[in-house]
Design an enzyme around this catalytic site. Structure first.
Site, PDB file in Angstrom:
ATOM      1  N   TYR A   1      15.207  80.128 109.344  1.00 54.67           N
ATOM      2  CA  TYR A   1      16.605  80.399 108.978  1.00 54.67           C
ATOM      3  C   TYR A   1      17.103  81.634 109.737  1.00 54.67           C
ATOM      4  O   TYR A   1      18.182  81.620 110.341  1.00 54.67           O
ATOM      5  CB  TYR A   1      16.713  80.603 107.464  1.00 54.67           C
ATOM      6  CG  TYR A   1      18.041  81.190 107.012  1.00 54.67           C
ATOM      7  CD1 TYR A   1      19.155  80.373 106.821  1.00 54.67           C
ATOM      8  CD2 TYR A   1      18.181  82.563 106.783  1.00 54.67           C
ATOM      9  CE1 TYR A   1      20.377  80.912 106.420  1.00 54.67           C
ATOM     10  CE2 TYR A   1      19.396  83.106 106.380  1.00 54.67           C
ATOM     11  CZ  TYR A   1      20.477  82.282 106.197  1.00 54.67           C
ATOM     12  OH  TYR A   1      21.680  82.823 105.812  1.00 54.67           O
TER      13      TYR A   1
ATOM     14  N   GLY B   1      32.877  76.750  99.498  1.00 53.91           N
ATOM     15  CA  GLY B   1      31.663  77.524  99.225  1.00 53.91           C
ATOM     16  C   GLY B   1      31.992  78.809  98.471  1.00 53.91           C
ATOM     17  O   GLY B   1      33.172  79.120  98.224  1.00 53.91           O
ATOM     18  N   MET B   2      30.952  79.555  98.131  1.00 55.01           N
ATOM     19  CA  MET B   2      31.129  80.781  97.327  1.00 55.01           C
ATOM     20  C   MET B   2      32.046  81.779  98.043  1.00 55.01           C
ATOM     21  O   MET B   2      32.942  82.366  97.429  1.00 55.01           O
ATOM     22  CB  MET B   2      29.758  81.409  97.056  1.00 55.01           C
ATOM     23  CG  MET B   2      29.799  82.555  96.079  1.00 55.01           C
ATOM     24  SD  MET B   2      28.254  82.777  95.198  1.00 55.01           S
ATOM     25  CE  MET B   2      27.050  82.824  96.492  1.00 55.01           C
TER      26      MET B   2
ATOM     27  N   ASP C   1      21.261  89.175 106.928  1.00 55.75           N
ATOM     28  CA  ASP C   1      20.270  90.255 107.078  1.00 55.75           C
ATOM     29  C   ASP C   1      18.924  89.696 107.541  1.00 55.75           C
ATOM     30  O   ASP C   1      18.074  90.435 108.039  1.00 55.75           O
ATOM     31  CB  ASP C   1      20.086  91.016 105.755  1.00 55.75           C
ATOM     32  CG  ASP C   1      19.682  90.109 104.616  1.00 55.75           C
ATOM     33  OD1 ASP C   1      20.201  88.971 104.546  1.00 55.75           O
ATOM     34  OD2 ASP C   1      18.847  90.516 103.783  1.00 55.75           O
TER      35      ASP C   1
HETATM   36  N1  LIG Z   1      24.683  83.135  99.950  1.00 59.99           N
HETATM   37  C1  LIG Z   1      23.982  84.150 100.459  1.00 59.99           C
HETATM   38  O1  LIG Z   1      23.223  84.841  99.757  1.00 59.99           O
HETATM   39  C2  LIG Z   1      24.119  84.500 101.926  1.00 59.99           C
HETATM   40  C3  LIG Z   1      23.338  85.542 102.463  1.00 59.99           C
HETATM   41  C4  LIG Z   1      23.492  85.885 103.813  1.00 59.99           C
HETATM   42  C5  LIG Z   1      24.393  85.186 104.608  1.00 59.99           C
HETATM   43  N2  LIG Z   1      25.138  84.170 104.065  1.00 59.99           N
HETATM   44  C6  LIG Z   1      26.100  83.456 104.934  1.00 59.99           C
HETATM   45  O2  LIG Z   1      27.423  83.650 104.421  1.00 59.99           O
HETATM   46  C7  LIG Z   1      28.211  82.471 104.700  1.00 59.99           C
HETATM   47  C8  LIG Z   1      28.845  81.953 103.413  1.00 59.99           C
HETATM   48  O3  LIG Z   1      27.795  81.593 102.508  1.00 59.99           O
HETATM   49  P1  LIG Z   1      28.068  80.929 101.081  1.00 59.99           P
HETATM   50  O4  LIG Z   1      27.020  81.417 100.161  1.00 59.99           O
HETATM   51  O5  LIG Z   1      29.503  81.071 100.704  1.00 59.99           O
HETATM   52  O6  LIG Z   1      27.756  79.381 101.400  1.00 59.99           O
HETATM   53  P2  LIG Z   1      27.906  78.114 100.431  1.00 59.99           P
HETATM   54  O7  LIG Z   1      28.362  78.532  99.074  1.00 59.99           O
HETATM   55  O8  LIG Z   1      26.644  77.318 100.558  1.00 59.99           O
HETATM   56  O9  LIG Z   1      29.096  77.314 101.107  1.00 59.99           O
HETATM   57  C9  LIG Z   1      28.985  76.654 102.321  1.00 59.99           C
HETATM   58  C10 LIG Z   1      30.062  75.584 102.384  1.00 59.99           C
HETATM   59  O10 LIG Z   1      29.982  74.948 103.660  1.00 59.99           O
HETATM   60  C11 LIG Z   1      30.011  73.541 103.485  1.00 59.99           C
HETATM   61  N3  LIG Z   1      29.312  72.837 104.559  1.00 59.99           N
HETATM   62  C12 LIG Z   1      27.975  72.612 104.662  1.00 59.99           C
HETATM   63  N4  LIG Z   1      27.721  71.887 105.754  1.00 59.99           N
HETATM   64  C13 LIG Z   1      28.912  71.637 106.347  1.00 59.99           C
HETATM   65  C14 LIG Z   1      29.304  70.927 107.513  1.00 59.99           C
HETATM   66  N5  LIG Z   1      28.405  70.284 108.294  1.00 59.99           N
HETATM   67  N6  LIG Z   1      30.618  70.886 107.854  1.00 59.99           N
HETATM   68  C15 LIG Z   1      31.535  71.504 107.079  1.00 59.99           C
HETATM   69  N7  LIG Z   1      31.234  72.171 105.945  1.00 59.99           N
HETATM   70  C16 LIG Z   1      29.931  72.232 105.592  1.00 59.99           C
HETATM   71  C17 LIG Z   1      29.323  73.325 102.149  1.00 59.99           C
HETATM   72  O11 LIG Z   1      29.653  72.045 101.658  1.00 59.99           O
HETATM   73  P3  LIG Z   1      28.543  71.205 100.813  1.00 59.99           P
HETATM   74  O12 LIG Z   1      28.448  71.908  99.501  1.00 59.99           O
HETATM   75  O13 LIG Z   1      29.123  69.841 100.748  1.00 59.99           O
HETATM   76  O14 LIG Z   1      27.253  71.299 101.588  1.00 59.99           O
HETATM   77  C18 LIG Z   1      29.876  74.492 101.326  1.00 59.99           C
HETATM   78  O15 LIG Z   1      31.102  74.174 100.711  1.00 59.99           O
HETATM   79  C19 LIG Z   1      27.248  81.485 105.382  1.00 59.99           C
HETATM   80  O16 LIG Z   1      27.335  81.636 106.779  1.00 59.99           O
HETATM   81  C20 LIG Z   1      25.881  81.957 104.917  1.00 59.99           C
HETATM   82  O17 LIG Z   1      24.836  81.571 105.781  1.00 59.99           O
HETATM   83  C21 LIG Z   1      25.020  83.818 102.752  1.00 59.99           C
END
Ligand SMILES: NC(=O)c1ccc[n+]([C@@H]2O[C@H](COP(=O)([O-])OP(=O)(O)OC[C@H]3O[C@@H](n4cnc5c(N)ncnc54)[C@H](OP(=O)(O)O)[C@@H]3O)[C@@H](O)[C@H]2O)c1
Length: 280
Positions: free
Chosen positions: A124, A10-11, A101
């Protein structure tokens, strides 16, 4: 130290893999370990004995969570982290979980500190709040870090989304006028900074809740303004509109600025954005 990173494609996960590259890193994504398959995930993790588990896997589709995505959202954002925290406790390992947040309702105009009560207004947000509650019950060496509006290089996982910054850059090649929501004030978070921040927290601070966003805050409108200024596209016309201009299934907090009272100040979101746009 052996470190397990879940959601490593992921990102944020990919940046954590880089930040901890001087350690033994196990970088797993969904195909290596589905964290919703609790027993299999437990067995696999126990057999690899990490001393730090960082969970970046999450359900991030805020609007889908209001409908058909609700069940999987709670499973991924609340039950699965609880299962991982129990495994970490069993191993004597530290555990890092990212919240959001959106655990806040958005009525506190001065922003939210780490210890403010949670009052989520979307499914969410409720799933992330429930995750925090469950982790609090389990106890152990648990770090909860709240970011908001993460931007950075898009991950390589199948379901990952592009960030708002990348979306604006892509759309700027097609359009030169945008209606942009001038509300939902919050603090953007640069993924490489959050990865470094995570390391700083687990190495130097006690378990607890931390705010991991950049310093400062912006609405979608002022975020877009700064993006277009930095890429020399001030010719693009931005029209500020209210949140109700784009009706969406999930409610968003009007103000969910994350105030950091526990760590040294982070650099501003404008500085981090300038670095990202220089490097990308
Ligand atoms: N992005 C934002 O703006 C934001 C804001 C607030 C909080 N957050 C939190 O920050 C954290 C990191 O976010 P991010 O943006 O880096 O997320 P992301 O880019 O969506 O990456 C999530 C990763 O987790 C994998 N994943 C999904 N379901 C899974 C499962 N059942 N088992 C194992 N791996 C799984 C995904 O694989 P697939 O691609 O195959 O699904 C993806 O590679 C998360 O907890 C998110 O909720 C993010």
């Amino acid at each position: 130290m052996k470190i397990l990173i879940l959601g490593a494609k992921g990102m944020l996960g990919q940046e954590l893999v880089r930040v901890f590259s001087d350690h033994e890193v196990l970088a797993w994504d969904r195909e290596d370990c589905n964290i919703c398959d609790f027993e299999k995930a437990r067995e696999k993790i126990i057999s690899t004995t990490p001393s730090l588990i960082i969970n970046c896997a999450a359900y991030n589709n805020v609007d889908m969570a209001e409908g058909e995505g609700r069940e999987i959202c709670f499973k991924l954002n609340a039950e699965a982290p609880a299962n991982l925290a129990r495994v970490a406790k069993e191993l004597g390992a530290s555990f890092v979980q990212y919240s959001s947040d959106y655990v806040f309702g958005g009525t506190k105009e001065t922003g939210y500190t780490e210890d403010d009560p949670l009052d989520p207004i979307s499914e969410y947000g409720k799933s992330k709040a429930e995750g925090e509650r469950l982790l609090g019950e389990i106890g152990g060496k648990i770090y909860i870090i709240r970011p908001s509006r993460i931007f950075g290089v898009k991950g390589s996982g199948e379901g990952v989304k592009e960030s708002f910054v990348d979306l604006m850059i892509r759309l700027s090649a097609e359009k030169n006028e945008f209606d942009m929501v001038d509300s939902e004030l919050t603090s953007p978070t640069y993924a490489p900074d959050l990865a470094l921040r995570t390391r700083e927290i687990v190495e130097n601070h006690p378990p607890g809740i931390y705010h991991g966003a950049q310093d400062g805050a912006c609405t979608w409108y002022s975020f877009a303004q700064e993006i277009f200024r930095l890429i020399d596209r001030e010719d693009i016309k931005l029209n500020p509109v209210g949140s109700d201009f784009y009706p969406r299934p999930a409610k968003r907090p009007v103000c969910s600025v994350l105030i950091n009272t526990k760590l040294p100040p982070a650099r501003s979101w404008q500085e981090a954005l300038a670095e990202y746009l220089r490097d990308c």
